[in-house]
Design an enzyme around this catalytic site. Sequence first.
Site, PDB file in Angstrom:
ATOM      1  N   ILE A 107       0.845  -1.197   0.000  1.00 30.88           N
ATOM      2  CA  ILE A 107       0.000   0.000   0.000  1.00 30.88           C
ATOM      3  C   ILE A 107       0.878   1.242   0.000  1.00 30.88           C
ATOM      4  O   ILE A 107       1.774   1.368   0.832  1.00 30.88           O
ATOM      5  CB  ILE A 107      -0.899   0.034   1.266  1.00 30.88           C
ATOM      6  CG1 ILE A 107      -1.673  -1.292   1.408  1.00 30.88           C
ATOM      7  CG2 ILE A 107      -1.848   1.214   1.237  1.00 30.88           C
ATOM      8  CD1 ILE A 107      -2.249  -1.498   2.803  1.00 30.88           C
ATOM      9  N   CYS A 108       0.600   2.144  -0.936  1.00 33.41           N
ATOM     10  CA  CYS A 108       1.361   3.395  -0.970  1.00 33.41           C
ATOM     11  C   CYS A 108       0.609   4.428  -0.129  1.00 33.41           C
ATOM     12  O   CYS A 108      -0.307   5.095  -0.595  1.00 33.41           O
ATOM     13  CB  CYS A 108       1.506   3.880  -2.409  1.00 33.41           C
ATOM     14  SG  CYS A 108       2.425   5.422  -2.518  1.00 33.41           S
ATOM     15  N   LEU A 109       0.954   4.496   1.162  1.00 26.61           N
ATOM     16  CA  LEU A 109       0.282   5.414   2.078  1.00 26.61           C
ATOM     17  C   LEU A 109       1.349   5.957   3.028  1.00 26.61           C
ATOM     18  O   LEU A 109       1.992   5.191   3.746  1.00 26.61           O
ATOM     19  CB  LEU A 109      -0.816   4.648   2.843  1.00 26.61           C
ATOM     20  CG  LEU A 109      -1.657   5.435   3.843  1.00 26.61           C
ATOM     21  CD1 LEU A 109      -2.418   6.551   3.147  1.00 26.61           C
ATOM     22  CD2 LEU A 109      -2.620   4.513   4.564  1.00 26.61           C
TER      23      LEU A 109
END
Lengths: 279, 161
Positions: free
Chosen positions: B98-100
């Site tokens: 997840i790109c967070l």
Amino acid sequence: MVKGVNTAAMQAEQLKLDGNLYFKKNRLGAAIEAYTEAITLCPSVAVYWTNRALCHLKRNDWTRVEEDCQKAVQLDRNSVKGHYMLGLALIRKEKYAEGIKALERSLDLGRGANPHSYMVEEIWQELARARYQEWEHDSTKRSWDLQNLKESCEIALIEKHLRDVTQTEGFTDEVTDSASEQLEALKSVFSKVAEADTPMEIPDYLCCKITLDIFRDPVIAPSGFTYERAVILDHLQKVGKFDPITRETLQPSQLVQNLAIKEAVQAFLEKHGWAYRMD
Amino acid sequence: MTGSSASSRKVLSKIATNRLQKELVEWQVNPPSGFLHKVTDNLQRWVIEVYGAQGTIYAGEKYQLQVDFPEHYPMEAPQVIFLHPAPLHPHIYSNGHICLDILYDSWSPAMTVSSICISILSMLSSSTVKERPEDNDRYVKNCRNGRSPKETRWWFHDDKV
């Protein structure tokens, strides 16, 4: 004369070093002998007493630990280790109030020297354990006393009710109703009294947002948020120089002790000793 | 970024254990809505079911998050990934990464599993298209040796995720 004294002091220092070496090798008997000789030469050096006390502690010889530490704190009122081991010895002898006092003194002294040393953590653990034991001990007695009192009150109420029934003709229902109401009220009065000793959730405002645990040594940041000192210092060192909640820049020097919260925590713990429980 | 998959396999520190136990109790009393955590005796790995919010393109769908806690949690972020199959989303790779930002550079120890979950759900809910990130194939290929997303040098797709 002066030279003689110096020689004795130097000899005692050497004996202390010997003692430390024996202690490291777990030769407690030899270490005790060395420290005893050092004490004979220079009885006014507190460290000789605390070092010997530590040997006694390893042997579970709590009477001697107490004796040596009493002497050590008499010689040096600021001895962290002296107060610490004295506290442990007193608690072993179930002298909780005195032991807790000694541990608290050593915690204050230890925090003054280095707020997040392993020693401070260790002292806190022992203090919390002692506080919890004291609470267990006291609350068991309290609940026993209350239970007895409650039973006596109930019996008295029921007897009164029976007397009223025999004296009143025709209105027994009313008398019975008021008696059962009184019994209910009595029950709620007693459960109210027992509340302080019943574990519940610790209010959020007494807990650090990072540890989620009740504060020990709270410090406030310019953001207005309060954190546990050792943990926020760890964060500033390892994660970054920012406030964990607001993300504003934060330097260790900006943290100030939060005395109001500290007192609130103390008041809460005073009343709810179960909160000292640590798993 | 100090995180590595090696450190996350170490046993939890005392502070981490204590804090996770507190988070677990809080979760049981007050779980974030749209999530279900099946409690196991493994404190170090939580598997959490995520339910797509009503009125969003993921409504009625169910996914699983795997959260692994490092030894020095919460001084270090947990590793959070979607288990297969990961939702189709412009910031979620097909391998579940997840790109967070809050999971990596913007982590703060004041965040909790619960607040992470809420951020992830809001990221899902704000999406209007079901598609993979543009660089999905390249990224997933680079991760084939089992690399942790915490070792990725992320550049975040936009600030408001």
